[in-house]
Scaffold this active site. Structure first.
Site, mmCIF file in Angstrom:
data_model
loop_
_atom_site.group_PDB
_atom_site.id
_atom_site.type_symbol
_atom_site.label_atom_id
_atom_site.label_comp_id
_atom_site.label_asym_id
_atom_site.label_seq_id
_atom_site.Cartn_x
_atom_site.Cartn_y
_atom_site.Cartn_z
ATOM 1 N N MET D 1 0.880 -1.191 -0.094
ATOM 2 C CA MET D 1 -0.060 0.029 0.008
ATOM 3 C C MET D 1 0.889 1.149 -0.079
ATOM 4 S SD MET D 1 -3.156 -1.114 1.603
ATOM 5 C CE MET D 1 -3.739 -2.856 1.753
ATOM 6 N N PRO D 2 1.592 1.388 -0.849
ATOM 7 C CA PRO D 2 2.500 2.607 -0.845
ATOM 8 C C PRO D 2 1.658 3.843 -1.172
ATOM 9 C CG PRO D 2 3.522 0.675 -2.267
ATOM 10 C CD PRO D 2 2.073 0.529 -1.921
ATOM 11 N N TYR D 3 2.273 5.125 -0.742
ATOM 12 C CA TYR D 3 1.617 6.023 -1.098
ATOM 13 C C TYR D 3 2.924 7.160 -1.294
ATOM 14 C CZ TYR D 3 0.206 11.121 -0.774
ATOM 15 O OH TYR D 3 0.009 12.329 -0.954
#
Lengths: 66, 66, 66, 66, 66, 66
Positions: D1-3
């Site tokens: 879940m990278p941002y």
């Protein structure tokens, strides 16, 4: 002392919608964490659609593909 | 290696004021933490007043109420 | 309504230094922009040195090279 | 879940360059961390040059001095 | 494609409270802006109390003074 | 003068992976935007899994559901 930053794509969010987001997030922090609304800040960033990517695609490419 | 992000409401900050903020924050980091100014970055975000809320109110509602 | 986020490498910043940063940044915003300190928030993030890079190098590699 | 948030000075980044940044960062996170691209978001912020400082100087002063 | 960052002081937020914040913010964005929850991310940062300042005071000084 | 903030869930990212992310993002900014690596900073935030939500679910609930 919460600070909440809401980032959304810039697609015509109205002043009424912004006010609803500010009120809603502040109420949530009061309800869930018993925070003091007086020191609760909410900042909304409207990001140009060209500048948001997901799944390796720009927002517009992503919408076309889904 | 500091990175400082200053977020203020967009109410006509002048280039001179921006330069003063950049200089002042950098000096502070040198004075307090002995940081190297060459790797100290300062970024100022001017947030539209409609997009900032406090105490569950939009900025304008908040100003009227205080 | 300023919100200031100071990000530095995690190298033993003392509570006194944190208090000095908070006071210094708040004074600066009052002096330069005439902001109300009561609604001025300062948040300091201490980033593990492994997690900060500059010039394509990790912080430790960068310090060795300079 | 990278941002991932990429902040650059606002100097005419083209839509093609934005798409290349989004694709490149997403591929990197897949390659290095085996992340799911479907939940990988990339947001590019273009910061007015007046609002970016380094070494205690505004961006324009810095360019002149280097 | 909203991304929401909630920053609060680190004072023992429970997993249940975190889940309530995530659910509440996501529901709010669906209700107010008709956003797709599948691409709505919420990230909570718990900031050590020493690292948060308001009104030029550290959090603890502020609590004593109010 | 880019500043890049990579936020990922805290699941054991190794120092080698962090170095690869820093190098990869910096190279990308040099290749796509011709940025100077000397003023390019990359900061990685590892977010506890309890603190990341998507689709209204916590990370763990999300993994179970998908």
């Amino acid at each position: 002392m919460p600070y909440v930053n809401i980032r959304v794509t810039d697609e015509g969010v109205t002043p009424e919608q912004k006010a609803a987001l500010i009120r809603g997030v502040t109420d949530l922090l009061v309800d869930v964490l018993d925070k003091n609304p007086a020191t609760t800040h909410v900042v909304i960033d409207e990001v140009p659609v060209d500048n948001w990517g997901v799944a390796g695609l720009t927002f517009e490419e992503y919408l076309k593909a889904h």
